[in-house]
Scaffold this motif. Structure first.
Motif, mmCIF file in Angstrom:
data_model
loop_
_atom_site.group_PDB
_atom_site.id
_atom_site.type_symbol
_atom_site.label_atom_id
_atom_site.label_comp_id
_atom_site.label_asym_id
_atom_site.label_seq_id
_atom_site.Cartn_x
_atom_site.Cartn_y
_atom_site.Cartn_z
ATOM 1 N N ASP A 1 0.834 -1.209 0.000
ATOM 2 C CA ASP A 1 0.000 0.000 0.000
ATOM 3 C C ASP A 1 0.867 1.257 0.000
ATOM 4 N N ALA A 2 1.950 1.218 0.767
ATOM 5 C CA ALA A 2 2.809 2.402 0.896
ATOM 6 C C ALA A 2 3.505 2.752 -0.413
ATOM 7 N N ILE A 3 4.090 1.748 -1.102
ATOM 8 C CA ILE A 3 4.820 2.068 -2.342
ATOM 9 C C ILE A 3 3.868 2.436 -3.477
ATOM 10 N N ARG A 4 2.627 1.984 -3.408
ATOM 11 C CA ARG A 4 1.639 2.433 -4.399
ATOM 12 C C ARG A 4 1.208 3.868 -4.113
ATOM 13 N N ALA A 5 1.196 4.252 -2.835
ATOM 14 C CA ALA A 5 0.792 5.603 -2.453
ATOM 15 C C ALA A 5 1.905 6.629 -2.657
ATOM 16 N N ASN A 6 3.167 6.210 -2.430
ATOM 17 C CA ASN A 6 4.260 7.193 -2.528
ATOM 18 C C ASN A 6 4.915 7.264 -3.907
ATOM 19 N N GLY A 7 4.437 6.443 -4.840
ATOM 20 C CA GLY A 7 4.930 6.534 -6.217
ATOM 21 C C GLY A 7 6.049 5.584 -6.574
ATOM 22 N N LYS A 8 6.616 4.870 -5.594
ATOM 23 C CA LYS A 8 7.724 3.962 -5.897
ATOM 24 C C LYS A 8 7.272 2.798 -6.786
ATOM 25 N N TYR A 9 6.058 2.315 -6.561
ATOM 26 C CA TYR A 9 5.524 1.233 -7.394
ATOM 27 C C TYR A 9 5.455 1.682 -8.853
ATOM 28 N N GLN A 10 4.927 2.886 -9.066
ATOM 29 C CA GLN A 10 4.781 3.412 -10.429
ATOM 30 C C GLN A 10 6.142 3.616 -11.095
ATOM 31 N N GLN A 11 7.153 3.994 -10.316
ATOM 32 C CA GLN A 11 8.497 4.170 -10.864
ATOM 33 C C GLN A 11 9.063 2.846 -11.363
ATOM 34 N N VAL A 12 8.884 1.792 -10.567
ATOM 35 C CA VAL A 12 9.354 0.468 -10.981
ATOM 36 C C VAL A 12 8.576 -0.008 -12.188
ATOM 37 N N MET A 13 7.266 0.148 -12.165
ATOM 38 C CA MET A 13 6.414 -0.309 -13.263
ATOM 39 C C MET A 13 6.793 0.367 -14.586
ATOM 40 N N ALA A 14 7.052 1.675 -14.544
ATOM 41 C CA ALA A 14 7.390 2.423 -15.758
ATOM 42 C C ALA A 14 8.710 1.958 -16.371
ATOM 43 N N LYS A 15 9.563 1.365 -15.563
ATOM 44 C CA LYS A 15 10.854 0.856 -16.039
ATOM 45 C C LYS A 15 10.675 -0.344 -16.967
ATOM 46 N N TYR A 16 9.555 -1.082 -16.782
ATOM 47 C CA TYR A 16 9.365 -2.329 -17.528
ATOM 48 C C TYR A 16 8.140 -2.338 -18.434
ATOM 49 N N PHE A 17 7.135 -1.528 -18.128
ATOM 50 C CA PHE A 17 5.870 -1.617 -18.867
ATOM 51 C C PHE A 17 5.346 -0.242 -19.263
ATOM 52 N N ALA A 18 4.618 -0.228 -20.380
ATOM 53 C CA ALA A 18 4.011 1.024 -20.865
ATOM 54 C C ALA A 18 2.528 1.070 -20.520
ATOM 55 N N PHE A 19 2.093 0.226 -19.590
ATOM 56 C CA PHE A 19 0.685 0.183 -19.178
ATOM 57 C C PHE A 19 0.631 -0.169 -17.696
ATOM 58 N N ASP A 20 -0.560 -0.056 -17.109
ATOM 59 C CA ASP A 20 -0.732 -0.320 -15.690
ATOM 60 C C ASP A 20 -0.882 -1.821 -15.459
ATOM 61 N N ILE A 21 0.176 -2.437 -14.938
ATOM 62 C CA ILE A 21 0.172 -3.880 -14.746
ATOM 63 C C ILE A 21 -0.571 -4.303 -13.478
ATOM 64 N N TYR A 22 -0.909 -3.351 -12.634
ATOM 65 C CA TYR A 22 -1.582 -3.674 -11.377
ATOM 66 C C TYR A 22 -2.940 -4.333 -11.630
ATOM 67 N N GLY A 23 -3.605 -3.911 -12.713
ATOM 68 C CA GLY A 23 -4.895 -4.497 -13.053
ATOM 69 C C GLY A 23 -6.022 -3.970 -12.184
ATOM 70 N N GLU A 24 -7.196 -4.518 -12.396
ATOM 71 C CA GLU A 24 -8.385 -4.062 -11.675
ATOM 72 C C GLU A 24 -8.449 -4.717 -10.288
#
Length: 258
Positions: free
Chosen positions: A235-258
Motif C-alpha cells: 500500500d505504501a509504495i503504491r501511495a508514494n509513487g515507488k511502485y509506479q516508478q518500478v512499473m514504468a521501467k518495464y511496462f508502458a501500461f498499468d500492470i496492477y490491473g483491476e
C-alpha cells in the motif's frame, strides 16, 4: 549463577538474536528465469519487475532482502521447510495454493495467452488445440489449467522446468503452442528474434478458479507478521509513487490491473 539459570539466559539471548535477525532481513525466493519479471543480466545479476518491487518493499519495511534463486516448482516446498521466508516470483494467488501457504495482497494481475505461429486462429482452445502439443511451465497455474482442461480435451501437454524452455521448443518446432502470462510471452519471446513469425492468439485465459486474483507474495501458513507488513508496504509504495516508478521501467501500461 547455576547451570540451569545460565542455560536459560543463553536460550533467551539466542531467541532474542534470532527474532532480531528475522526482523532485519527477509529471505525471498525468486526464479530469475521469467523476464521481464525476473531474470539474470549478462553480468549474472538478478533483475526484473519482481526483483525491483521486492527491493522497494524491503526498503519500505527497513529490512534487508536476501534473494534466494531457485526453480519455481521448488518455491513452496522451500518455504515450508524454512529455507526461505517468502516467495516473490509472479506466483498467482489461488485457492489451491492457499491450502499450503498464505499470501499478501496482489502486486499485479495479468491474463494468460497462447503463443503460436502467426496466422493460427483459436476460438475455443478445447476444440482448436485437440491433438496439438502445448507447452506449459511445471507447477504453474497454467500447468493446472492444462491438466484439468486441455489434457481432458485431447491436447498433448508438455511440461517444462522454466517457461524459457517452452519458448525454445516452440521456436524450434517441437511445440505447436505454449500457454503463459501475456506479458512474459510478449516481452521475452514475441518481441525477440526467436519469436519472429509467432503471435499471441486466442482469448485471454483468466478463469479465477485456476488463475486466482493476481500475483501475490507467498509466506508460510499462519505467518501473520510478514503478511501484515508486506501488505502495509505494498500500500505504501503504491501511495508514494515507488511502485509506479518500478512499473514504468518495464511496462508502458498499468500492470496492477483491476
Amino acid at each position: 549463577m547455576n547451570k540451569t539459570a545460565l542455560l536459560g539466559a543463553l536460550t533467551l539471548c539466542a531467541a532474542s538474536f534470532l527474532a532480531h535477525a528475522d526482523e532485519d532481513s527477509l529471505r525471498i525466493g525468486i526464479e530469475a528465469a521469467y523476464p521481464p519479471f525476473s531474470y539474470k543480466t549478462p553480468e549474472g545479476n538478478v533483475s526484473g519487475f519482481d526483483y525491483d518491487i521486492g527491493n522497494a518493499l524491503c526498503e519500505e519495511m527497513k529490512i534487508k532482502c536476501e534473494w534466494v534463486i531457485q526453480e519455481f516448482d521448488g518455491m513452496i516446498p522451500s518455504l515450508k521447510v524454512r529455507k526461505i521466508d517468502a516467495v516473490l516470483s509472479s506466483m498467482s494467488i489461488t485457492e489451491d495454493r492457499m491450502k499450503s501457504v498464505d499470501f499478501s495482497k496482489k502486486y499485479y494481475h495479468t491474463p494468460g495467452k497462447f503463443a503460436m505461429k502467426a496466422g493460427n486462429v483459436i476460438n475455443d482452445p478445447l476444440v482448436d488445440l485437440k491433438g496439438k502439443k502445448v507447452g506449459v511451465q511445471r507447477s504453474s497455474t497454467y500447468d493446472r489449467f492444462a491438466t484439468e482442461q486441455l489434457e481432458k480435451a485431447g491436447v498433448n501437454v508438455v511440461r517444462y522446468g522454466s517457461q524459457n524452455e517452452a519458448f525454445l521448443d516452440l521456436a524450434s518446432g517441437r511445440l505447436d503452442a505454449t500457454l503463459a502470462d501475456i506479458v512474459n510471452t510478449d516481452e521475452s519471446f514475441i518481441k525477440t528474434p526467436a519469436g519472429n513469425g509467432f503471435a499471441l492468439v486466442g482469448p485471454d485465459i483468466n478463469d479465477p478458479k485456476y488463475f486466482g486474483r493476481g500475483a501475490g507474495i507467498a509466506v508460510r501458513k499462519g505467518d501473520s507478521v510478514n503478511t501484515a507488513r508486506l501488505n502495509t508496504a505494498i500500500d505504501a509504495i503504491r501511495a508514494n509513487g515507488k511502485y509506479q516508478q518500478v512499473m514504468a521501467k518495464y511496462f508502458a501500461f498499468d500492470i496492477y490491473g483491476e
